[in-house]
Structure formats: C-alpha cells, structure tokens
Design a protein around this motif. Structure first.
Motif, mmCIF file in Angstrom:
data_model
loop_
_atom_site.group_PDB
_atom_site.id
_atom_site.type_symbol
_atom_site.label_atom_id
_atom_site.label_comp_id
_atom_site.label_asym_id
_atom_site.label_seq_id
_atom_site.Cartn_x
_atom_site.Cartn_y
_atom_site.Cartn_z
ATOM 1 N N ALA A 23 0.825 -1.212 0.000
ATOM 2 C CA ALA A 23 0.000 0.000 0.000
ATOM 3 C C ALA A 23 0.855 1.256 0.000
ATOM 4 C CB ALA A 23 -0.934 -0.011 1.213
ATOM 5 N N LYS A 24 1.982 1.195 0.706
ATOM 6 C CA LYS A 24 2.892 2.344 0.761
ATOM 7 C C LYS A 24 3.583 2.572 -0.579
ATOM 8 C CE LYS A 24 5.370 5.606 2.690
ATOM 9 N NZ LYS A 24 4.744 6.904 3.039
ATOM 10 N N LEU A 25 3.985 1.490 -1.227
ATOM 11 C CA LEU A 25 4.701 1.604 -2.496
ATOM 12 C C LEU A 25 3.793 2.077 -3.628
ATOM 13 C CD1 LEU A 25 6.921 -1.623 -2.367
ATOM 14 C CD2 LEU A 25 7.698 0.749 -2.170
ATOM 15 N N GLU A 26 2.575 1.557 -3.686
ATOM 16 C CA GLU A 26 1.661 1.908 -4.779
ATOM 17 C C GLU A 26 0.229 1.996 -4.270
ATOM 18 O OE1 GLU A 26 0.783 3.549 -7.836
ATOM 19 O OE2 GLU A 26 2.820 2.739 -7.981
ATOM 20 N N PRO A 27 -0.090 3.081 -3.544
ATOM 21 C CA PRO A 27 -1.439 3.198 -2.956
ATOM 22 C C PRO A 27 -2.547 3.388 -3.980
ATOM 23 C CG PRO A 27 -0.190 5.226 -2.660
ATOM 24 C CD PRO A 27 0.770 4.212 -3.216
ATOM 25 N N SER A 28 -2.209 3.833 -5.192
ATOM 26 C CA SER A 28 -3.242 4.126 -6.179
ATOM 27 C C SER A 28 -4.017 2.886 -6.622
ATOM 28 C CB SER A 28 -2.613 4.785 -7.419
ATOM 29 O OG SER A 28 -1.665 3.922 -8.031
ATOM 30 N N ILE A 29 -3.426 1.703 -6.433
ATOM 31 C CA ILE A 29 -4.094 0.467 -6.863
ATOM 32 C C ILE A 29 -5.316 0.165 -6.001
ATOM 33 C CG2 ILE A 29 -3.839 -2.045 -7.094
ATOM 34 C CD1 ILE A 29 -0.925 -1.594 -7.798
ATOM 35 N N GLY A 30 -5.210 0.405 -4.685
ATOM 36 C CA GLY A 30 -6.272 0.010 -3.764
ATOM 37 C C GLY A 30 -7.169 1.118 -3.281
ATOM 38 N N VAL A 31 -7.026 2.336 -3.814
ATOM 39 C CA VAL A 31 -7.885 3.430 -3.371
ATOM 40 C C VAL A 31 -9.242 3.339 -4.055
ATOM 41 C CG1 VAL A 31 -5.956 4.995 -2.914
ATOM 42 C CG2 VAL A 31 -7.019 4.977 -5.172
ATOM 43 N N ASN A 32 -10.208 4.043 -3.495
ATOM 44 C CA ASN A 32 -11.533 4.087 -4.117
ATOM 45 C C ASN A 32 -11.419 4.599 -5.548
ATOM 46 O OD1 ASN A 32 -12.788 3.132 -1.860
ATOM 47 N ND2 ASN A 32 -13.535 5.117 -1.160
ATOM 48 N N THR A 216 -6.368 -2.222 1.283
ATOM 49 C CA THR A 216 -7.110 -1.099 0.707
ATOM 50 C C THR A 216 -7.264 0.041 1.712
ATOM 51 O OG1 THR A 216 -9.212 -2.189 1.312
ATOM 52 C CG2 THR A 216 -8.367 -2.561 -0.915
ATOM 53 N N THR A 217 -7.372 -0.295 3.010
ATOM 54 C CA THR A 217 -7.475 0.737 4.036
ATOM 55 C C THR A 217 -6.208 1.579 4.084
ATOM 56 O OG1 THR A 217 -8.947 -0.636 5.388
ATOM 57 C CG2 THR A 217 -7.838 1.184 6.491
ATOM 58 N N PHE A 218 -5.044 0.921 4.053
ATOM 59 C CA PHE A 218 -3.781 1.652 4.080
ATOM 60 C C PHE A 218 -3.522 2.379 2.764
ATOM 61 C CE2 PHE A 218 -2.893 -0.660 7.944
ATOM 62 C CZ PHE A 218 -2.070 0.210 8.653
ATOM 63 N N ASP A 220 -5.856 3.901 1.087
ATOM 64 C CA ASP A 220 -6.597 5.152 1.286
ATOM 65 C C ASP A 220 -5.837 6.097 2.208
ATOM 66 O OD1 ASP A 220 -8.826 5.079 -0.320
ATOM 67 O OD2 ASP A 220 -10.033 3.943 1.100
ATOM 68 N N THR A 221 -5.238 5.530 3.275
ATOM 69 C CA THR A 221 -4.515 6.347 4.243
ATOM 70 C C THR A 221 -3.291 6.996 3.617
ATOM 71 O OG1 THR A 221 -5.253 4.906 6.046
ATOM 72 C CG2 THR A 221 -3.367 6.340 6.486
ATOM 73 N N PHE A 222 -2.489 6.206 2.909
ATOM 74 C CA PHE A 222 -1.244 6.721 2.335
ATOM 75 C C PHE A 222 -1.489 7.688 1.176
ATOM 76 C CE2 PHE A 222 0.769 2.575 3.902
ATOM 77 C CZ PHE A 222 1.277 3.194 5.040
ATOM 78 N N SER A 223 -2.616 7.554 0.503
ATOM 79 C CA SER A 223 -2.880 8.405 -0.662
ATOM 80 C C SER A 223 -3.684 9.648 -0.318
ATOM 81 C CB SER A 223 -3.631 7.610 -1.744
ATOM 82 O OG SER A 223 -4.912 7.221 -1.261
ATOM 83 N N ASN A 224 -4.111 9.756 0.941
ATOM 84 C CA ASN A 224 -4.953 10.888 1.326
ATOM 85 C C ASN A 224 -4.112 12.141 1.551
ATOM 86 O OD1 ASN A 224 -6.667 12.729 2.953
ATOM 87 N ND2 ASN A 224 -8.094 11.009 2.906
ATOM 88 N N PRO A 225 -4.313 13.189 0.758
ATOM 89 C CA PRO A 225 -3.510 14.402 0.898
ATOM 90 C C PRO A 225 -3.857 15.228 2.126
ATOM 91 C CG PRO A 225 -5.235 14.746 -0.718
ATOM 92 C CD PRO A 225 -5.318 13.302 -0.315
ATOM 93 N N ASN A 226 -4.991 14.896 2.764
ATOM 94 C CA ASN A 226 -5.420 15.677 3.921
ATOM 95 C C ASN A 226 -4.666 15.323 5.198
ATOM 96 O OD1 ASN A 226 -7.454 17.069 2.478
ATOM 97 N ND2 ASN A 226 -8.792 15.293 2.659
ATOM 98 N N ILE A 227 -3.965 14.163 5.184
ATOM 99 C CA ILE A 227 -3.201 13.781 6.366
ATOM 100 C C ILE A 227 -1.852 14.483 6.307
ATOM 101 C CG2 ILE A 227 -2.274 11.867 7.714
ATOM 102 C CD1 ILE A 227 -4.369 10.100 6.569
#
Length: 298
Positions: A23-32, A216-218, A220-227
C-alpha cells in the motif's frame, strides 16, 4: 528452515507487513476508484464473503444460543455506544488544554461515537478462539443501532445534526451482513456432513479477506492528501489509537481534519488487533484449560 517454518506459521503477520508495504509503495491500486475498486470489492463483496463464511462455518445451534445471552449483548452495546463515547469526551477535555488542533479533537469524538466494526471484529474474534456467534450478532446489531444512535451522540457531544439516509444504510448492512449469513446457514444444511468431514480452512479464508481490507485501508490512508499535520497532533492521534461522517459534516470546511482520526483509527485498529491475536489466543487457551481443570469430576 526454521525461519521458513516460522513464516509459514505466522503467515498472517507476514501478510500484514506485505499488505502495508504494498500500500505504501503503490497506494493508487487500492484506493476508491482504483483498479481493485474497493468501494465494491471491499464494501460489498469482501464483507459479504466474511459473513457467508461465518454462516457456513457456524453451527445453527451456536447462533441461536448466542441470541439468548442478553446480559452480554447489553454490556457490549452499552459499553460501545454509551460508556466509550462518554469516556472519550472526558478524556478530550484534558487534551483540549494541549496544542492539539481542536478539529482533530472533534474527529476523535466522532470516532468514539461510531458503532462497532463489522468485518474486522468478527474475524479477530474468530482468530483468537472467541465467541464468533456473539461477535456476529453484536457487530451487526450495533451497526443497525448506530444508524440512529451515532447522529444523536454527535448532536449531544458536538452539536452537529444531519439527516441520515436510514434506508440506504440499513439496506446495505442487511444485504452485506444478514443475507450472506442466512445463505451460509442454508448452504450448510445441505453440505453439513461434507463440512464436518473435510473441515475447510474457514479461518484462513476470513484472514485472507481481512488482508485485502487492510491493504485497501492503508492505500486510502497513504494516498490521502489531507493527512498533513504537525508532528505533535499526529503522534497524539496515533497513540490514542466513512460514509456517515461525510453525511454528518457534509460541506464543513474542517471535514478533512475531522476525518483524519477516523482514517488513522481504522488501519491502526486492524493492525494492533492483528498483532495482539497470538497473545490473546494464548490467554484464551490457558483460561479454557484452567476452567476444565477446576471442574469437579463425577
């Protein structure tokens, strides 16, 4: 060789590490909206698979006997939807004197008002050898209660009110929790002998589905720009440990900050719960052995 045996035995923990790393390496695969489409594969298919699996593996008498444990159900629901939100509110009164962002505190209170998790609670309870039937009932029942109680709690503690789409949330929970569970029980009646003879790896199936949810949860977490917070606030949130959230605070200018505790809480909850599985399972086994030894023999 010992390392391979150890990894085979602890495959779930290895899977968690790989899921988070992926998820850290490629978060775009598992995001909504990504290739895996978690808004469908996780929100509907994965959750439905978990409860179908539970319906298939649980004996009908175990489910029916779980329903009569009224005191247990009352304790869990009161603790989750009354004691815990109140305890969080009292704790946040202390945190309010620190430099932590006030909207993060509101986000923490929002997390405290949410109903119990559905899929992860059932899987982790099964993994430690707990009462899976009771976990299923309280997870499902708590989620249905949360449709009504969570907005009321948010109104009480935060002064936020909203019009919750009761019908759509209720129907989603019914179709992903109740229906798969009933279908699993019906199928079990026809293949009961085969199940008892072959003993399929129900636990491994549920754990594999949980790994997908973790991934998929991570993502979303790693790809969220609001964090993007100051270190002090982020550390406090991590140490302390969404659809309804978006409905309650729709259009709110601080929605991104309010969302952060919930975004962090879910993956941390799953991760810590999974890490604690071996310890709690050992404690459960020792307790069960102790009960058997203290029983009088006839």
């Amino acid at each position: 060789m010992r390392l391979l045996e150890r990894m085979r035995k602890e495959w779930f923990m290895v899977g968690i590490v790989l899921a988070i790393a992926g998820a850290k390496l490629e978060p775009s695969i598992g995001v909504n909206g990504g290739p895996l489409k978690p808004e469908i594969t996780v929100s509907y298919i994965a959750v439905a698979t978990i409860f179908f699996n539970s319906g298939l593996s649980l004996k009908t008498e175990e489910l029916t006997s779980a329903l009569v444990h009224i005191k247990l159900h009352l304790f869990i629901q009161i603790f989750t939807l009354a004691f815990f939100p109140t305890a969080i509110w009292l704790f946040l009164q202390l945190l309010s004197i620190t430099p932590i962002n006030e909207w993060l505190l509101k986000g923490l209170q929002t997390v405290g008002c949410m109903p119990p998790p559905v899929s992860s609670a059932v899987i982790l309870t099964k993994a430690v050898g707990g009462n899976e039937a009771a976990a299923i009932f309280n997870s499902a029942f708590g989620s249905f209660l949360g449709i009504v109680i969570t907005p009321l709690l948010l109104l009480l503690f935060l002064g936020s009110s909203s019009s919750v789409p009761f019908t759509s949330i209720f129907s989603q929970l019914f179709m992903t929790v109740v229906v798969p569970l009933i279908i699993g029980q019906i199928v079990r009646r026809y293949i009961k002998d085969w199940l008892e003879r072959k003993k399929p790896p129900f636990g491994a199936v549920s754990s594999s589905v949980l790994l997908m949810i973790i991934y998929t949860t991570f993502c979303d977490t790693f790809s969220n720009p609001n964090i993007d917070l100051d270190k002090f606030s982020l550390v406090l949130i991590l140490v302390i440990r969404i659809p309804m959230l978006k409905i309650v605070f729709a259009g709110h200018e601080h929605l991104s900050l309010i969302s952060v505790p919930l975004l962090i809480y879910h993956p941390v909850q799953i991760l810590l719960g999974s890490v604690l599985v071996p310890t709690i399972k050992s404690w459960m086994v020792s307790r069960q052995k102790g009960v058997k030894l203290t029983r009088p023999t006839v």
